[in-house]
Scaffold this motif. Structure first.
Motif, PDB file in Angstrom:
ATOM      1  N   GLU A  24     148.038  61.229  43.662  1.00  0.00           N
ATOM      2  CA  GLU A  24     148.276  60.274  42.578  1.00  0.00           C
ATOM      3  C   GLU A  24     147.287  60.493  41.433  1.00  0.00           C
ATOM      4  O   GLU A  24     147.655  60.374  40.251  1.00  0.00           O
ATOM      5  N   TYR A  25     146.051  60.818  41.779  1.00  0.00           N
ATOM      6  CA  TYR A  25     145.026  61.035  40.759  1.00  0.00           C
ATOM      7  C   TYR A  25     145.399  62.239  39.886  1.00  0.00           C
ATOM      8  O   TYR A  25     145.311  62.176  38.650  1.00  0.00           O
ATOM      9  N   LEU A  26     145.810  63.332  40.517  1.00  0.00           N
ATOM     10  CA  LEU A  26     146.181  64.531  39.761  1.00  0.00           C
ATOM     11  C   LEU A  26     147.394  64.283  38.873  1.00  0.00           C
ATOM     12  O   LEU A  26     147.464  64.798  37.746  1.00  0.00           O
ATOM     13  N   SER A  28     146.889  64.563  34.941  1.00  0.00           N
ATOM     14  CA  SER A  28     147.647  65.616  34.259  1.00  0.00           C
ATOM     15  C   SER A  28     148.486  65.045  33.135  1.00  0.00           C
ATOM     16  O   SER A  28     148.577  65.635  32.051  1.00  0.00           O
ATOM     17  N   LEU A  29     149.103  63.888  33.381  1.00  0.00           N
ATOM     18  CA  LEU A  29     149.909  63.239  32.346  1.00  0.00           C
ATOM     19  C   LEU A  29     149.046  62.856  31.146  1.00  0.00           C
ATOM     20  O   LEU A  29     149.399  63.151  29.993  1.00  0.00           O
ATOM     21  N   ALA A  30     147.928  62.201  31.412  1.00  0.00           N
ATOM     22  CA  ALA A  30     147.027  61.797  30.330  1.00  0.00           C
ATOM     23  C   ALA A  30     146.481  63.015  29.591  1.00  0.00           C
ATOM     24  O   ALA A  30     146.346  63.011  28.364  1.00  0.00           O
ATOM     25  N   ILE A  86     146.204  66.412  24.705  1.00  0.00           N
ATOM     26  CA  ILE A  86     146.263  67.705  24.040  1.00  0.00           C
ATOM     27  C   ILE A  86     147.307  67.694  22.924  1.00  0.00           C
ATOM     28  O   ILE A  86     147.108  68.289  21.860  1.00  0.00           O
ATOM     29  N   VAL A  87     148.435  67.009  23.149  1.00  0.00           N
ATOM     30  CA  VAL A  87     149.434  66.870  22.083  1.00  0.00           C
ATOM     31  C   VAL A  87     148.826  66.142  20.885  1.00  0.00           C
ATOM     32  O   VAL A  87     148.987  66.562  19.732  1.00  0.00           O
ATOM     33  N   SER A  88     148.113  65.044  21.140  1.00  0.00           N
ATOM     34  CA  SER A  88     147.458  64.304  20.061  1.00  0.00           C
ATOM     35  C   SER A  88     146.428  65.169  19.356  1.00  0.00           C
ATOM     36  O   SER A  88     146.322  65.152  18.122  1.00  0.00           O
ATOM     37  N   ALA A  89     145.670  65.935  20.133  1.00  0.00           N
ATOM     38  CA  ALA A  89     144.665  66.823  19.546  1.00  0.00           C
ATOM     39  C   ALA A  89     145.323  67.878  18.665  1.00  0.00           C
ATOM     40  O   ALA A  89     144.776  68.259  17.620  1.00  0.00           O
ATOM     41  N   ASN A  90     146.510  68.345  19.057  1.00  0.00           N
ATOM     42  CA  ASN A  90     147.226  69.336  18.251  1.00  0.00           C
ATOM     43  C   ASN A  90     147.677  68.760  16.917  1.00  0.00           C
ATOM     44  O   ASN A  90     147.606  69.435  15.885  1.00  0.00           O
ATOM     45  N   PHE A  91     148.173  67.513  16.935  1.00  0.00           N
ATOM     46  CA  PHE A  91     148.544  66.867  15.680  1.00  0.00           C
ATOM     47  C   PHE A  91     147.351  66.831  14.735  1.00  0.00           C
ATOM     48  O   PHE A  91     147.465  67.140  13.540  1.00  0.00           O
ATOM     49  N   LEU A 107     157.029  67.875  27.912  1.00  0.00           N
ATOM     50  CA  LEU A 107     155.627  67.713  27.526  1.00  0.00           C
ATOM     51  C   LEU A 107     154.892  69.054  27.529  1.00  0.00           C
ATOM     52  O   LEU A 107     154.092  69.337  26.631  1.00  0.00           O
ATOM     53  N   ALA A 108     155.157  69.869  28.551  1.00  0.00           N
ATOM     54  CA  ALA A 108     154.528  71.192  28.613  1.00  0.00           C
ATOM     55  C   ALA A 108     154.946  72.050  27.419  1.00  0.00           C
ATOM     56  O   ALA A 108     154.122  72.791  26.855  1.00  0.00           O
TER      57      ALA A 108
END
Length: 299
Positions: free
Chosen positions: A165-167, A171-173, A178-183, A278-279
């Motif tokens: 569950e932790y992974l 992984s989702l977060a 990373i998507v936000s960082a790319n923007f 997402l990937a």
């Protein structure tokens, strides 16, 4: 590669104020919260006869849920804003400090962009892993000080389930961060301004999250209900869908409140669809950033 990564890591954590407000605010703030709550649980019974543990809803604690809850922060608006700020500083800061001319001739541009994202990703992992550890230890402290129960019992099966569950949550977060960082990185490269990169990144984040409203209006206006299906390609929808599957074992469009909003949400995607989308966002945005940086005139 290691030298480039080390240099980027030093840039991120070397500025103490920047690192404090954009990274360490999460584990340090959580530590302060644990200290304050533990102190209240310890001293409150000296002044009142009330069941303080029960009043604070800490009579039954779950250490696994506490640890996993840390990864909900990068998926909310506040967490995404700080990720945007970090990425803007990492990318746009190079232009404002005029350090790119010294770095780029010694490294391939695409490699430099990838290393920057690796450094940002590593910083996010370190900050929120520390936060989750503090929350988990804090749960045991609350139980010990307040006399509440804590579970589940630490066994091999419990640890295996917790790890899975932790992974999943981490992984989702991580992918959304990373998507936000790319923007932020894309806009920071185009504006060459830390503030401009962050503001435009915030704008795109809001637009992407609220795109469903515009799509619904356009679909009704032009009588083209299939236009709403474009919402399935946005990061926000796919993060919500994965969260819905992980928490409720059903797609997010099965949510009763969402169904009452409009009859246009007649689709239901599984968790694998959302993971792939997402990937694709992560890989595509990193590749686009690297390409644009490769073509950019730095003079």
């Amino acid at each position: 590669m290691l030298q480039l990564f080390y240099a980027e890591w030093i840039k991120i954590v070397g500025n103490r104020w920047r690192a404090a407000f954009l990274l360490w605010i999460f584990p340090v703030g959580t530590l302060a919260f644990v200290i304050v709550i533990a102190t209240l649980l310890a001293i409150a019974p000296l002044f009142t006869d009330a069941d303080v543990t029960g009043e604070m809803d800490m009579d039954h604690l779950n250490w696994a849920d506490q640890a996993i809850s840390a990864w909900s922060v990068p998926t909310n608006l506040f967490g995404r804003m700080l990720v945007l700020g970090l990425a803007s500083l990492v990318f746009a800061g190079e232009y404002q400090w005029q350090t790119l001319k010294m770095v780029v001739p010694h490294a391939h541009r695409a490699k430099l962009v990838v290393i920057k994202f690796v450094a940002i990703a590593f910083a996010i992992i370190v900050a929120f892993t520390l936060m989750s550890l503090i929350l988990m230890v804090g749960a045991f402290i609350f139980a010990a000080v307040g006399g509440g129960d804590i579970g589940p019992k630490v066994t091999g099966a419990a640890l295996a389930q917790f790890g899975e569950e932790y992974l999943q949550k981490a992984s989702l977060a991580f992918m959304l961060a990373i998507v936000s960082a790319n923007f932020a990185a894309l806009t920071a490269m185009l504006t060459r301004s830390v503030l401009g990169g962050m503001l435009v990144g915030v704008f795109f984040t809001f637009i992407e999250g609220l795109s469903v409203v515009g799509l619904v209006l356009v679909a009704h206006l032009f009588d083209q209900p299939r236009l709403v299906y474009l919402y399935r390609l946005t990061p926000s929808y796919n993060v919500d869908n994965i969260n819905s599957w992980l928490n409720n074992n059903r797609p997010t469009t099965d949510n009763q409140a969402l169904q009452q909003l409009t009859e246009l949400f007649d689709f239901a995607d599984d968790i694998y669809f959302s993971t792939v989308i997402l990937a694709m966002w992560v890989v595509g945005l990193v590749a686009l950033t690297a390409y644009l940086f490769h073509k950019q005139d730095l003079t």
